[in-house]
Design an enzyme around this catalytic site. Structure first.
Site, PDB file in Angstrom:
ATOM      1  N   LYS A 203      64.080  72.845  72.561  1.00  0.00           N
ATOM      2  CA  LYS A 203      63.873  71.447  72.960  1.00  0.00           C
ATOM      3  C   LYS A 203      63.795  71.269  74.469  1.00  0.00           C
ATOM      4  O   LYS A 203      64.156  72.141  75.250  1.00  0.00           O
ATOM      5  CB  LYS A 203      64.940  70.560  72.322  1.00  0.00           C
ATOM      6  CG  LYS A 203      64.681  70.394  70.829  1.00  0.00           C
ATOM      7  CD  LYS A 203      65.546  69.369  70.161  1.00  0.00           C
ATOM      8  CE  LYS A 203      65.057  69.170  68.707  1.00  0.00           C
ATOM      9  NZ  LYS A 203      65.984  68.345  67.930  1.00  0.00           N
ATOM     10  N   ARG A 238      69.237  74.536  62.878  1.00  0.00           N
ATOM     11  CA  ARG A 238      67.814  74.431  62.548  1.00  0.00           C
ATOM     12  C   ARG A 238      67.022  75.039  63.702  1.00  0.00           C
ATOM     13  O   ARG A 238      67.029  74.503  64.810  1.00  0.00           O
ATOM     14  CB  ARG A 238      67.442  72.956  62.338  1.00  0.00           C
ATOM     15  CG  ARG A 238      66.011  72.714  61.903  1.00  0.00           C
ATOM     16  CD  ARG A 238      65.762  71.219  61.707  1.00  0.00           C
ATOM     17  NE  ARG A 238      64.401  70.954  61.250  1.00  0.00           N
ATOM     18  CZ  ARG A 238      63.354  70.799  62.057  1.00  0.00           C
ATOM     19  NH1 ARG A 238      63.522  70.887  63.377  1.00  0.00           N
ATOM     20  NH2 ARG A 238      62.159  70.553  61.571  1.00  0.00           N
TER      21      ARG A 238
END
Length: 263
Positions: A203, A238
């Site tokens: 991210k 995840r």
């Protein structure tokens, strides 16, 4: 939880697995590398992403889930906020529904999950992909996320849903500093008595710390975030890079989870 995005526009792997055969091949590869769950999504949730029509989301994800359900032995999760997509995915083999809106986008989604008796992941998010990065003003970051997750957990339980996983939503309506605060304080969410899922993989906050604009070059920054999450009590990670993070998880588990979670 291995990520399989069957989208042309996801932030780090958009277009790579848009073809059915490539998607199935990648899903099997993630399982071979050690994924315990496959999370399959057809709607990009990156900041700025456009919402695609329902028919297009179904066209993207249902054939992949149907094909993989007969090819892999791990649970398959559908990453969607739409009840119709969830229902169709469950019908062809999905046993998890991962809703990044926490059950707020579509009021019919939680009843679909309840009727099917499958697992639901409820994530904290403000706004939608086009607005969420302008909605980062919190009076009490941890407290407000905690309150939202508790509220949505209670709604799910009232409908009879028993298998609930909570996700505080790293990167969704949170800036870099807020993501770091969230990772440092994950243990606060243990009181909600549900498994915790955390998704830091590749991210932008990792890219900002590393000064690395290419998401695919953020694997070891992701690894550091995953270690922090495990130390704070995360149960599910995840990730895109399953083979590398699997090793990170095994050592981090030996350090922190074998003797109880520290806070």
């Amino acid at each position: 939880m291995g990520i399989l995005n069957v989208t042309p526009d996801s932030f780090s792997d958009g277009g790579q697995y848009f073809d059915l055969d490539l998607a199935v091949q990648q899903g099997k590869k993630l399982v071979a590398e050690g994924a315990d769950i496959l999370d399959i999504g057809g709607q990009s949730t990156r900041p700025g992403a456009s919402i695609i029509p329902l028919e297009e989301e179904l066209r993207r994800v249902i054939p992949v889930i149907q094909a993989l359900a007969t090819e892999v032995s791990v649970p398959i999760s559908v990453d969607t906020t739409r009840a119709v997509v969830a229902a169709e995915a469950i019908a062809v083999g999905a046993t998890w529904v991962n809703d990044v809106s926490g059950g707020t986008d579509d009021p019919e989604l939680l009843p679909v999950v309840a009727q099917a008796g499958v697992t639901v992941v409820l994530m904290h998010r403000r706004g939608n992909p086009q607005t969420m990065q302008s909605l980062t003003d919190y009076g009490d970051l941890i407290g407000e996320i905690y309150e939202f997750l508790a509220q949505q957990r209670d709604k799910a339980q009232q409908l009879g849903i028993e298998k609930i996983v909570l996700d505080p939503g790293i990167g969704f309506a949170k800036n870099t500093e807020q993501n770091l605060i969230l990772l440092r304080n994950l243990c606060r969410f243990r009181d909600l008595n549900c498994p915790l899922l955390v998704g830091p993989s590749r991210k932008s906050f990792i890219g900002q710390i590393l000064n690395q604009p290419d998401p695919q070059q953020r694997v070891w920054g992701t690894a550091a975030a995953c270690c922090a999450a495990i130390a704070q009590g995360a149960d599910i990670l995840r990730v895109h890079d399953v083979a590398q993070i699997k090793q990170v998880v095994q050592v981090a588990d030996a350090l922190w989870r074998s003797h109880g979670v520290t806070s």
